[in-house]
Design a protein around this motif. Structure first.
Motif, mmCIF file in Angstrom:
data_model
loop_
_atom_site.group_PDB
_atom_site.id
_atom_site.type_symbol
_atom_site.label_atom_id
_atom_site.label_comp_id
_atom_site.label_asym_id
_atom_site.label_seq_id
_atom_site.Cartn_x
_atom_site.Cartn_y
_atom_site.Cartn_z
ATOM 1 N N GLY A 1 -62.960 53.822 32.036
ATOM 2 C CA GLY A 1 -63.067 54.405 33.364
ATOM 3 C C GLY A 1 -62.743 53.356 34.413
ATOM 4 N N VAL A 2 -61.942 53.742 35.411
ATOM 5 C CA VAL A 2 -61.565 52.837 36.496
ATOM 6 C C VAL A 2 -61.751 53.542 37.835
ATOM 7 C CG1 VAL A 2 -59.927 51.546 35.063
ATOM 8 C CG2 VAL A 2 -59.129 53.507 36.366
ATOM 9 N N ALA A 3 -61.858 52.749 38.892
ATOM 10 C CA ALA A 3 -62.068 53.305 40.227
ATOM 11 C C ALA A 3 -60.842 54.046 40.745
ATOM 12 C CB ALA A 3 -62.456 52.196 41.202
ATOM 13 N N SER A 4 -59.649 53.537 40.437
ATOM 14 C CA SER A 4 -58.422 54.200 40.882
ATOM 15 C C SER A 4 -57.261 53.735 40.019
ATOM 16 C CB SER A 4 -58.136 53.902 42.358
ATOM 17 O OG SER A 4 -57.862 52.535 42.540
ATOM 18 N N LEU A 5 -56.166 54.501 40.086
ATOM 19 C CA LEU A 5 -54.949 54.189 39.339
ATOM 20 C C LEU A 5 -53.753 54.252 40.289
ATOM 21 C CD1 LEU A 5 -55.685 56.211 36.089
ATOM 22 C CD2 LEU A 5 -55.438 53.734 36.263
ATOM 23 N N ASP B 1 -67.251 60.677 30.422
ATOM 24 C CA ASP B 1 -66.534 61.366 29.350
ATOM 25 C C ASP B 1 -65.083 60.925 29.218
ATOM 26 O OD1 ASP B 1 -68.635 62.910 28.310
ATOM 27 O OD2 ASP B 1 -68.424 64.390 29.918
ATOM 28 N N GLN B 2 -64.793 59.667 29.477
ATOM 29 C CA GLN B 2 -63.437 59.153 29.340
ATOM 30 C C GLN B 2 -62.865 59.412 27.943
ATOM 31 O OE1 GLN B 2 -65.988 57.355 30.654
ATOM 32 N NE2 GLN B 2 -65.376 56.951 32.757
ATOM 33 N N VAL C 1 -58.889 56.091 32.887
ATOM 34 C CA VAL C 1 -59.224 57.354 33.534
ATOM 35 C C VAL C 1 -59.822 57.053 34.901
ATOM 36 C CG1 VAL C 1 -60.596 59.465 33.347
ATOM 37 C CG2 VAL C 1 -59.683 58.395 31.272
ATOM 38 N N ALA C 2 -59.206 57.573 35.965
ATOM 39 C CA ALA C 2 -59.793 57.444 37.304
ATOM 40 C C ALA C 2 -61.089 58.249 37.290
ATOM 41 C CB ALA C 2 -58.829 57.961 38.361
ATOM 42 N N SER C 3 -62.211 57.558 37.472
ATOM 43 C CA SER C 3 -63.519 58.162 37.225
ATOM 44 C C SER C 3 -64.481 57.962 38.385
ATOM 45 C CB SER C 3 -64.164 57.522 35.981
ATOM 46 O OG SER C 3 -63.339 57.662 34.854
#
Length: 153
Positions: free
Chosen positions: A134-138, A106-107, A98-100
């Motif tokens: 959670g990841v910074a970008s996708l 709340d992933q 999830v880009a977070s």
């Protein structure tokens, strides 16, 4: 039409065409009784990528919808690999990214969109192990990406 596709139709959903890879990888790999499906980004039925960052403009409900589209794309890849979704014995694992935003936690709620769809479509065979990260970008600014492992016959 398989019973899985019939259940999806009852939910008002239809399998899209299996998306083609956008880089140097294969969309799926069958090894023995396991089917590995590469990460599927949140792309809707019109081919539009659902973009953005959860906690920074994208709401949980929008993330859940994106995760449902990822799950449909996973099933589309499974159909392309197997020819028949009836060959799926069990969803073994989903790994959701999830880009977070840094303060978004709340992933798991987001990835529930995919998990709930798998159970709705496959019944108990849709229950699976899972990670929600959670990841910074996708890639392509997608808000959600999910890969899967299925047990097949």
């Amino acid at each position: 039409m398989t019973s899985i596709e019939q259940r999806l139709a009852e939910l008002g959903l239809k399998l899209p065409e299996a998306p083609q890879p956008v880089a140097n990888y294969v969309p799926f790999l069958l090894s023995g009784d396991q089917l590995f499906i590469s990460g599927q980004i949140a792309k809707d039925g019109a081919g539009r990528i659902l973009t953005g960052t959860l906690g920074a403009g994208v709401l949980i409900e929008e993330g859940q919808e994106a995760a449902r589209h990822c799950a449909l794309n996973l099933l589309a890849q499974a159909k392309a690999a197997l020819g028949d979704l009836g060959r799926i014995v069990q969803v073994l694992r989903l790994t959701g990214f999830v880009a977070s935003a840094p303060d978004f936690y709340d992933q798991p709620k987001v990835i529930n969109g995919a998990s709930d769809l798998m159970v709705a479509a496959l019944g108990d065979s849709g229950r699976h192990t899972r990670s929600a990260v959670g990841v910074a970008s996708l890639p392509l600014n997608a808000c959600v990406e999910i890969d899967a492992i299925f047990k097949v016959r």
